[in-house]
Design a protein around this motif. Structure first.
Motif, PDB file in Angstrom:
ATOM      1  N   SER A 193      11.060 -66.625  12.372  1.00 21.29           N
ATOM      2  CA  SER A 193       9.739 -66.871  12.953  1.00 21.29           C
ATOM      3  C   SER A 193       9.698 -68.120  13.821  1.00 21.29           C
TER       4      SER A 193
ATOM      5  N   SER B 133       4.306 -68.973  18.537  1.00 23.57           N
ATOM      6  CA  SER B 133       3.331 -68.097  17.884  1.00 23.57           C
ATOM      7  C   SER B 133       2.012 -68.142  18.652  1.00 23.57           C
TER       8      SER B 133
ATOM      9  N   LEU C 130      -1.940 -63.721  15.136  1.00 23.79           N
ATOM     10  CA  LEU C 130      -1.790 -62.605  14.198  1.00 23.79           C
ATOM     11  C   LEU C 130      -2.917 -61.626  14.484  1.00 23.79           C
TER      12      LEU C 130
ATOM     13  N   GLU D 199      -2.728 -56.755   9.605  1.00 24.68           N
ATOM     14  CA  GLU D 199      -1.926 -56.727   8.388  1.00 24.68           C
ATOM     15  C   GLU D 199      -2.319 -55.500   7.575  1.00 24.68           C
TER      16      GLU D 199
ATOM     17  N   TRP E 224       2.828 -56.584   8.908  1.00 25.38           N
ATOM     18  CA  TRP E 224       1.910 -57.257   9.822  1.00 25.38           C
ATOM     19  C   TRP E 224       2.440 -57.228  11.251  1.00 25.38           C
ATOM     20  N   ARG E 225       1.516 -57.461  12.170  1.00 26.55           N
ATOM     21  CA  ARG E 225       1.859 -57.481  13.582  1.00 26.55           C
ATOM     22  C   ARG E 225       1.126 -58.628  14.258  1.00 26.55           C
ATOM     23  N   GLY E 226       1.827 -59.341  15.110  1.00 30.83           N
ATOM     24  CA  GLY E 226       1.203 -60.423  15.860  1.00 30.83           C
ATOM     25  C   GLY E 226       1.850 -60.550  17.223  1.00 30.83           C
TER      26      GLY E 226
ATOM     27  N   PHE F  85      -0.814 -68.381  12.615  1.00 31.39           N
ATOM     28  CA  PHE F  85       0.179 -67.304  12.624  1.00 31.39           C
ATOM     29  C   PHE F  85       1.548 -67.843  12.234  1.00 31.39           C
TER      30      PHE F  85
ATOM     31  N   MET G 289       3.621 -66.553   9.028  1.00 32.40           N
ATOM     32  CA  MET G 289       4.987 -66.023   9.102  1.00 32.40           C
ATOM     33  C   MET G 289       5.927 -66.780   8.171  1.00 32.40           C
TER      34      MET G 289
ATOM     35  N   SER H 216       5.322 -65.450   4.762  1.00 32.43           N
ATOM     36  CA  SER H 216       5.884 -64.103   4.676  1.00 32.43           C
ATOM     37  C   SER H 216       7.401 -64.166   4.515  1.00 32.43           C
TER      38      SER H 216
END
Length: 331
Positions: A116, A121, A124, A127, A259-261, A308, A312, A315
């Motif tokens: 990450s 970043s 986000l 999710e 998740w996606r960002g 974000f 990450m 995560s």
């Protein structure tokens, strides 16, 4: 002598002006950003959930920024190809991309050095926690009944699926089993090429459990062939408000999710990053985005650039723990 001094003064003045123009040029370019089309790299194939999310975000960014935002699918290597393309692109604001949960997993598997922190970043956007799905023809009326059956069954007797070996939904199962005090392989994992084949196998009676997002299971649920007993999240999904959390039902405060960002190459100028984050927040808050995500049952979660990055990192730590427990982490 006077001519020489004058010429030298002129040359010095020209050099200074040239240097000033070089310094000013990036500032002018940033002030006018964006002045040409933007490329959004998607590490996953056309037609999937990540691709669909990328395209609605790109469409809304176009509207706000006044320039085309072209989605390019760069697939392969379990997400490595696309994530690498984002990381190695020019950090000029014209190359951005979808970062997905796999960036918190791939380096633990030894597939890439990317993580990450390899990106700037931006935001986000989504999710989706996994649900615990079972067949409607099975004996499990609720998550407690299933949990009791798992604990009582010999290791490997019950089978689960939803993705490939070591994928996000496999790690979700592992985390849940460990949270219940069981070994990571107490329920046997049957690899599949995604949630859809896993749900088909569930309906056919080949397995007992599928841990995938509820939106992915929706078709089988709507067809009356499957039901979702719980989700691995801190709160219920408003789109599936009848599905409780593990914490509500089992007292297990365990959450995980795909998740996606949106991210960009490392080194993106802060002014451009701020403009993109603001545009992404506007897109997230729009009725178009909310309606699109709600219609598919996709979870919506926003965080700005710093939020974000922190998300990450958390995560990554969660994935590392689950992968080490399962013996899937390298080194």
């Amino acid at each position: 002598m006077t001519d020489f001094i004058d010429r030298r003064t002129v040359l010095k003045g020209a050099a200074a002006a040239g240097a000033a123009s070089l310094i000013a040029a990036p500032a002018i370019a940033q002030a006018n950003y964006p002045s040409r089309p933007i490329t959004m790299i998607c590490p996953w194939g056309a037609g999937g959930g990540t691709d669909a999310t990328a395209r609605i975000v790109a469409q809304l960014l176009e509207k706000d920024l006044g320039q085309p935002v072209n989605v390019v699918n760069r697939t392969g290597g379990s997400g490595v190809v696309g994530h690498s393309a984002i990381a190695t692109a020019a950090p000029d604001g014209y190359n951005i991309g979808m970062l997905t949960v796999e960036i918190a997993m791939m380096h633990h598997q030894g597939l890439t050095d990317l993580k990450s922190t390899s990106y700037t970043s931006l935001a986000l956007m989504n999710e989706d926690p996994p649900g615990v799905q079972v067949s409607t023809s099975g004996p499990y009326k609720d998550i407690k009944a299933l949990a009791d059956a798992i604990k009582a069954a010999p290791p490997g007797k019950l089978k689960a699926s939803g993705t490939g070996q070591g994928g996000i939904w496999h790690l979700a199962l592992i985390g849940w089993l460990v949270a219940m005090g069981l070994k990571p392989d107490h329920v046997a994992w049957v690899p599949s090429n995604g949630a859809a084949p896993g749900m088909q196998d569930l309906a056919a009676g080949g397995i007992e459990i599928v841990t995938c997002s509820v939106p992915e299971a929706r078709a089988m649920i709507d067809a009356g062939k499957a039901k979702s007993l719980a989700i691995m999240a801190s709160a219920r999904n408003p789109q599936f408000k009848d599905v409780p959390t593990l914490n509500e039902t089992l007292g297990i405060n365990y959450s995980i999710g795909a998740w996606r960002g949106i991210g960009a190459p490392k080194g993106l100028p802060p002014e451009i990053a701020a403009k993109l984050t603001a545009a992404l927040k506007k897109a997230f808050d729009s009725k178009d985005y909310q309606d699109f995500m709600n219609s598919r049952g996709f979870g919506m979660k926003f965080a700005d650039g710093k939020g974000f990055a922190d998300f990450m990192a958390a995560s990554d730590a969660s994935m590392a723990s689950a992968m080490k427990a399962a013996g899937l982490a390298k080194g």
